[in-house]
Write a protein that holds these residues in place. Structure first.
Motif, PDB file in Angstrom:
ATOM      1  N   THR A   1      53.297 -33.602 -41.759  1.00 23.03           N
ATOM      2  CA  THR A   1      53.698 -32.286 -41.259  1.00 23.03           C
ATOM      3  C   THR A   1      52.814 -31.232 -41.900  1.00 23.03           C
ATOM      4  N   LYS A   2      52.177 -30.422 -41.070  1.00 27.77           N
ATOM      5  CA  LYS A   2      51.291 -29.365 -41.554  1.00 27.77           C
ATOM      6  C   LYS A   2      51.577 -28.103 -40.749  1.00 27.77           C
ATOM      7  N   ALA A   3      51.780 -26.993 -41.452  1.00 28.19           N
ATOM      8  CA  ALA A   3      52.102 -25.714 -40.808  1.00 28.19           C
ATOM      9  C   ALA A   3      53.328 -25.841 -39.910  1.00 28.19           C
ATOM     10  N   GLY A   4      54.271 -26.682 -40.335  1.00 23.74           N
ATOM     11  CA  GLY A   4      55.513 -26.819 -39.590  1.00 23.74           C
ATOM     12  C   GLY A   4      55.420 -27.702 -38.363  1.00 23.74           C
ATOM     13  N   ARG A   5      54.246 -28.298 -38.117  1.00 30.81           N
ATOM     14  CA  ARG A   5      54.071 -29.139 -36.935  1.00 30.81           C
ATOM     15  C   ARG A   5      53.574 -30.522 -37.342  1.00 30.81           C
ATOM     16  N   LYS A   6      53.985 -31.537 -36.595  1.00 33.75           N
ATOM     17  CA  LYS A   6      53.575 -32.903 -36.901  1.00 33.75           C
ATOM     18  C   LYS A   6      52.177 -33.172 -36.364  1.00 33.75           C
ATOM     19  N   ARG A   7      51.422 -33.931 -37.154  1.00 37.38           N
ATOM     20  CA  ARG A   7      50.104 -34.364 -36.705  1.00 37.38           C
ATOM     21  C   ARG A   7      49.759 -35.658 -37.415  1.00 37.38           C
ATOM     22  N   TYR A   8      48.635 -36.281 -37.017  1.00 40.91           N
ATOM     23  CA  TYR A   8      48.260 -37.579 -37.574  1.00 40.91           C
ATOM     24  C   TYR A   8      47.114 -37.449 -38.581  1.00 40.91           C
ATOM     25  N   ARG A   9      47.124 -38.365 -39.548  1.00 38.81           N
ATOM     26  CA  ARG A   9      46.044 -38.439 -40.535  1.00 38.81           C
ATOM     27  C   ARG A   9      45.566 -39.882 -40.618  1.00 38.81           C
ATOM     28  N   TRP A  10      44.253 -40.035 -40.563  1.00 41.90           N
ATOM     29  CA  TRP A  10      43.647 -41.368 -40.664  1.00 41.90           C
ATOM     30  C   TRP A  10      43.087 -41.555 -42.066  1.00 41.90           C
TER      31      TRP A  10
ATOM     32  N   PHE B   1      45.887 -31.028 -33.903  1.00 41.61           N
ATOM     33  CA  PHE B   1      47.219 -30.917 -33.328  1.00 41.61           C
ATOM     34  C   PHE B   1      47.164 -31.341 -31.859  1.00 41.61           C
ATOM     35  N   GLY B   2      48.188 -32.032 -31.426  1.00 39.50           N
ATOM     36  CA  GLY B   2      48.248 -32.419 -30.023  1.00 39.50           C
ATOM     37  C   GLY B   2      47.708 -33.808 -29.750  1.00 39.50           C
ATOM     38  N   THR B   3      47.092 -34.438 -30.749  1.00 36.28           N
ATOM     39  CA  THR B   3      46.588 -35.800 -30.564  1.00 36.28           C
ATOM     40  C   THR B   3      47.762 -36.762 -30.401  1.00 36.28           C
ATOM     41  N   THR B   4      47.701 -37.596 -29.377  1.00 29.59           N
ATOM     42  CA  THR B   4      48.781 -38.553 -29.155  1.00 29.59           C
ATOM     43  C   THR B   4      48.594 -39.775 -30.051  1.00 29.59           C
TER      44      THR B   4
ATOM     45  N   PHE C   1      32.351 -24.775 -29.336  1.00 28.07           N
ATOM     46  CA  PHE C   1      32.854 -24.024 -30.491  1.00 28.07           C
ATOM     47  C   PHE C   1      32.866 -22.526 -30.201  1.00 28.07           C
ATOM     48  N   VAL C   2      31.787 -22.018 -29.618  1.00 26.62           N
ATOM     49  CA  VAL C   2      31.711 -20.595 -29.272  1.00 26.62           C
ATOM     50  C   VAL C   2      32.820 -20.248 -28.273  1.00 26.62           C
ATOM     51  N   GLY C   3      33.026 -21.103 -27.300  1.00 30.21           N
ATOM     52  CA  GLY C   3      34.076 -20.870 -26.314  1.00 30.21           C
ATOM     53  C   GLY C   3      35.448 -20.803 -26.960  1.00 30.21           C
ATOM     54  N   TYR C   4      35.688 -21.666 -27.948  1.00 35.80           N
ATOM     55  CA  TYR C   4      36.978 -21.665 -28.630  1.00 35.80           C
ATOM     56  C   TYR C   4      37.161 -20.394 -29.458  1.00 35.80           C
ATOM     57  N   LEU C   5      36.107 -19.962 -30.140  1.00 35.08           N
ATOM     58  CA  LEU C   5      36.207 -18.750 -30.954  1.00 35.08           C
ATOM     59  C   LEU C   5      36.460 -17.516 -30.089  1.00 35.08           C
ATOM     60  N   ARG C   6      35.963 -17.533 -28.865  1.00 32.19           N
ATOM     61  CA  ARG C   6      36.179 -16.404 -27.956  1.00 32.19           C
ATOM     62  C   ARG C   6      37.553 -16.451 -27.281  1.00 32.19           C
ATOM     63  N   ALA C   7      38.189 -17.622 -27.281  1.00 31.02           N
ATOM     64  CA  ALA C   7      39.439 -17.822 -26.549  1.00 31.02           C
ATOM     65  C   ALA C   7      40.607 -17.088 -27.212  1.00 31.02           C
ATOM     66  N   ARG C   8      41.626 -16.802 -26.405  1.00 29.90           N
ATOM     67  CA  ARG C   8      42.819 -16.119 -26.903  1.00 29.90           C
ATOM     68  C   ARG C   8      43.948 -17.099 -27.250  1.00 29.90           C
ATOM     69  N   LEU C   9      43.726 -18.388 -26.972  1.00 31.83           N
ATOM     70  CA  LEU C   9      44.718 -19.406 -27.289  1.00 31.83           C
ATOM     71  C   LEU C   9      44.081 -20.482 -28.154  1.00 31.83           C
ATOM     72  N   ASP C  10      44.865 -21.047 -29.074  1.00 31.46           N
ATOM     73  CA  ASP C  10      44.343 -22.138 -29.893  1.00 31.46           C
ATOM     74  C   ASP C  10      44.511 -23.457 -29.148  1.00 31.46           C
ATOM     75  N   HIS C  11      44.216 -24.554 -29.822  1.00 31.13           N
ATOM     76  CA  HIS C  11      44.255 -25.861 -29.175  1.00 31.13           C
ATOM     77  C   HIS C  11      45.659 -26.239 -28.711  1.00 31.13           C
ATOM     78  N   GLU C  12      46.668 -25.645 -29.336  1.00 36.83           N
ATOM     79  CA  GLU C  12      48.046 -25.957 -28.990  1.00 36.83           C
ATOM     80  C   GLU C  12      48.637 -24.982 -27.982  1.00 36.83           C
ATOM     81  N   GLY C  13      47.827 -24.007 -27.562  1.00 39.10           N
ATOM     82  CA  GLY C  13      48.328 -23.040 -26.599  1.00 39.10           C
ATOM     83  C   GLY C  13      48.979 -21.825 -27.222  1.00 39.10           C
ATOM     84  N   TYR C  14      48.917 -21.727 -28.550  1.00 36.06           N
ATOM     85  CA  TYR C  14      49.464 -20.560 -29.230  1.00 36.06           C
ATOM     86  C   TYR C  14      48.433 -19.427 -29.230  1.00 36.06           C
ATOM     87  N   ALA C  15      48.930 -18.191 -29.217  1.00 32.62           N
ATOM     88  CA  ALA C  15      48.028 -17.038 -29.192  1.00 32.62           C
ATOM     89  C   ALA C  15      47.226 -16.954 -30.481  1.00 32.62           C
ATOM     90  N   LYS C  16      45.955 -16.638 -30.354  1.00 30.06           N
ATOM     91  CA  LYS C  16      45.101 -16.403 -31.520  1.00 30.06           C
ATOM     92  C   LYS C  16      44.189 -15.226 -31.218  1.00 30.06           C
TER      93      LYS C  16
END
Length: 333
Positions: A7-16, A36-39, A115-130
């Motif tokens: 659990t990281k930042a209140g959300r579950k995720r996987y660690r290898w 986050f979001g990896t199945t 990477f540039v596209g992600y930095l310009r985006a208004r949502l993070d990988h999980e769909g939360y506002a950034k």
């Protein structure tokens, strides 16, 4: 399969995690935090891929992949003591670590576009506002990463330098904002922090950069800078209007705290788009409008090349136009 749920930042995720001895070699330890979001199925597939790569490298079938994360860590260890902006640079690199840590340092083109596209985006990988970043900030982040990759190539950690293939957004830095004295004073009066308030006045009456103000040593001849942006020792005369500040103020404020106080003050004064660096442009404008030549202005500002001072040439043109317009005019009795 070495996949665990955390659990990281209140959300579950996987660690290898990989921790084994392969064919009598030294123990190999690696850990990767999956996005986050990896199945579970995707995590298992990545684990098999990474484990296969480790065995291939250990058995000599293939060369190990050098990641951007490897380059960044090497660069920090070797060079951070020489960086004037070490805290800021390392903080920025750590903030975006998950976006580049496992990326092959020789396969940069497609990754940099994503990477540039992600930095310009208004949502993070999980769909939360950034908060989307402007291209100037994006360039700074990529510049830190590019420098780390170039250094790894220089010291032989990489066999080739592919940074020329990075997709870095162009930025037009040609801003023309020249605050006048009344604007500077309004912002200073709204500033609640004594050291920042003094720094605002000193910037306008000296043309020094923020970092220079914070480390300048007042002497009888002026503000002494022994370590400047262009590497040369420099003395800036102390204007009479800031002589008292030069004697009494000793800057101990954290640079980030200084910037935060400036941001608050400019908002309260109604100049939200004015940057602290614009006060330096204001100083240049004041000198030029008072008849000081560009060479002298460049010397005061510490420009190594006349190219840097050339941005103020239009101010000289405006003043000359006024002079030409007076030709043929009769003097008033």
């Amino acid at each position: 399969m070495p996949i665990e749920t955390i659990t990281k930042a209140g959300r579950k995720r996987y660690r290898w995690t990989f921790n084994r001895v392969i064919e009598g070699s030294d123990r190999i330890r690696q850990t990767k935090l999956l996005p986050f979001g990896t199945t579970q199925a995707e995590a298992d597939a990545l684990a098999r891929q990474w484990e296969s790569e480790i065995y291939a490298v250990a058995s000599g079938i293939r060369q190990p992949t050098v990641t951007i994360g490897d380059c960044v860590r090497r660069h920090i260890v070797d060079k951070q003591e020489r960086w004037k902006d070490a805290d800021q640079r390392i903080g920025t690199l750590n903030k975006w670590l998950e976006e580049y840590d496992n990326q092959d340092a020789t396969d940069l083109h497609e990754w940099s576009k994503t990477f540039v596209g992600y930095l310009r985006a208004r949502l993070d990988h999980e769909g939360y506002a950034k908060r989307p970043l402007k291209d100037g900030s994006i360039r700074n982040i990529l510049a830190y990463i590019r420098a780390a990759i170039k250094y790894s190539f220089k010291v032989g950690k990489l066999s080739k330098d592919e940074t020329a293939r990075m997709a870095i957004p162009p930025v037009n830095n040609a801003r023309h904002n020249y605050p006048e004295r009344k604007e500077m004073l309004r912002i200073a009066r709204k500033c609640r922090n004594r050291q920042t308030r003094a720094g605002i006045r000193i910037a306008f009456y000296s043309g020094m950069r923020k970092a220079e103000i914070l480390r300048a040593k007042p002497t009888k001849k002026g503000f002494l800078l022994t370590d400047t942006k262009n590497g040369e020792r420099r003395i800036i005369p102390i204007h009479p209007r800031i002589a008292v500040l030069a004697r009494k103020i000793r800057f101990t404020i954290n640079p980030q705290k200084f910037s935060d106080e400036w941001d608050i003050a400019r908002e309260l004064a109604g100049y939200s788009k004015t940057r602290f660096h614009d006060l330096r442009h204001g100083a240049a404008s004041e000198m030029i409008n008072s008849g000081v030549d560009l060479f002298t202005v460049g010397t005061v500002l510490g420009h190594m090349s006349s190219v840097s001072t050339r941005r103020y040439s239009h101010l000289v043109t405006d003043r000359l136009a006024e002079a030409v317009a007076k030709i043929g005019r009769k003097k008033k009795p």
